[in-house]
Design a protein around this motif. Structure first.
Motif: not given
Ligand code: C5P
Length: 215
Positions: A10-12, A14-16, A33-35, A89-94, A124-127, A173-175
């Motif tokens: 999940p977000t924060a 410490g993955k990065g 990948s979040g980037a 930007v993080g919220n929009f991405a999520s 989030r879905d690398m594996g 909310e993001r979780d």
């Molecule tokens: O990890 P980070 O907070 O930078 O990612 C931004 C957003 O991108 C996350 O809130 C998540 O919803 C989405 N994300 C995803 N799949 C990934 C990486 C990030 O859905 N592999």
């Protein structure tokens, strides 16, 4: 194909930071990948595409002009390393990460990072989706209060003051969005090691992952 270690969570959580240190210890490359989701979000915001315009945002993801160069990230030639970290930007991405068209557009871009000698991929879905055949899969969790406190510390270091209650609400909310979405919901792969870092330092978390790798 080259070896891959996936670190999802999940977000924060410490993955990065952990992914960068594991990659450094092994001399491998790292994929944040979040980037890519954040870059898609920033490009959409810049182009005036709304967060609920699924085909519009998918098109932005398909045509994304990005370049990673060490710690720098360029969007259409402009260094946006700081911009993509903004909460907005993080919220929009999520939100747009829930769109199948966006996830599809970013899939091959992520797989292209897999080069010898190896890759540490965080997301989030690398594996589960992007590298289902990874050599080692880690699912990093931490209690939501510990994560909100870490995020607040990070923001304070950047000179940004943040309210813990706001961060907690935001994080929950993001979780919820990450775990409840239909496409690639956040969950550990069946063969992932679940690692709880709530009471671990970064160095201890990195060591635990290197120990898994050497087993
Ligand atoms: O990890 P980070 O907070 O930078 O990612 C931004 C957003 O991108 C996350 O809130 C998540 O919803 C989405 N994300 C995803 N799949 C990934 C990486 C990030 O859905 N592999």
């Amino acid at each position: 194909p080259a070896a891959v270690i996936t670190i999802d969570g999940p977000t924060a959580s410490g993955k990065g930071t952990v992914a960068h240190r594991v990659a450094k210890a092994l001399g491998w490359a790292v994929l944040d990948s979040g980037a890519l989701y954040r870059l898609t979000a920033l490009a959409a915001i810049k182009q005036g595409v709304a967060a609920d315009d699924e085909p519009g945002v998918a098109r932005v993801a398909e045509t994304l002009d990005v370049r990673f160069d060490g710690p720098h990230v360029y969007l259409s030639g402009v260094d946006v390393g700081h911009d993509i970290r903004r909460e907005e930007v993080g919220n929009f991405a999520s939100r747009v990460a829930a769109f199948p068209g966006v996830r599809r557009a970013l899939l091959e871009r992520q797989r292209a990072f897999r080069l010898p000698p190896g890759l540490v991929a965080d997301g989030r879905d690398m594996g589960t989706v992007v590298f289902p055949d990874a050599s080692l899969k880690v699912f990093l969790v931490a209690d939501v209060v510990a994560r909100a406190e870490r995020r607040r510390k990070q923001l304070i270091e950047k000179g940004i003051s943040a309210n813990l209650d706001d961060l907690l609400r935001d994080m929950r909310e993001r979780d919820a969005r990450d775990t409840e979405r239909a496409t690639a919901p956040l969950a550990p792969a069946a063969d992932a090691h679940v690692l709880d870092s709530s009471n671990l330092t970064i160095a201890e978390t990195v060591q635990a992952i290197l120990d898994f790798w050497q087993q």
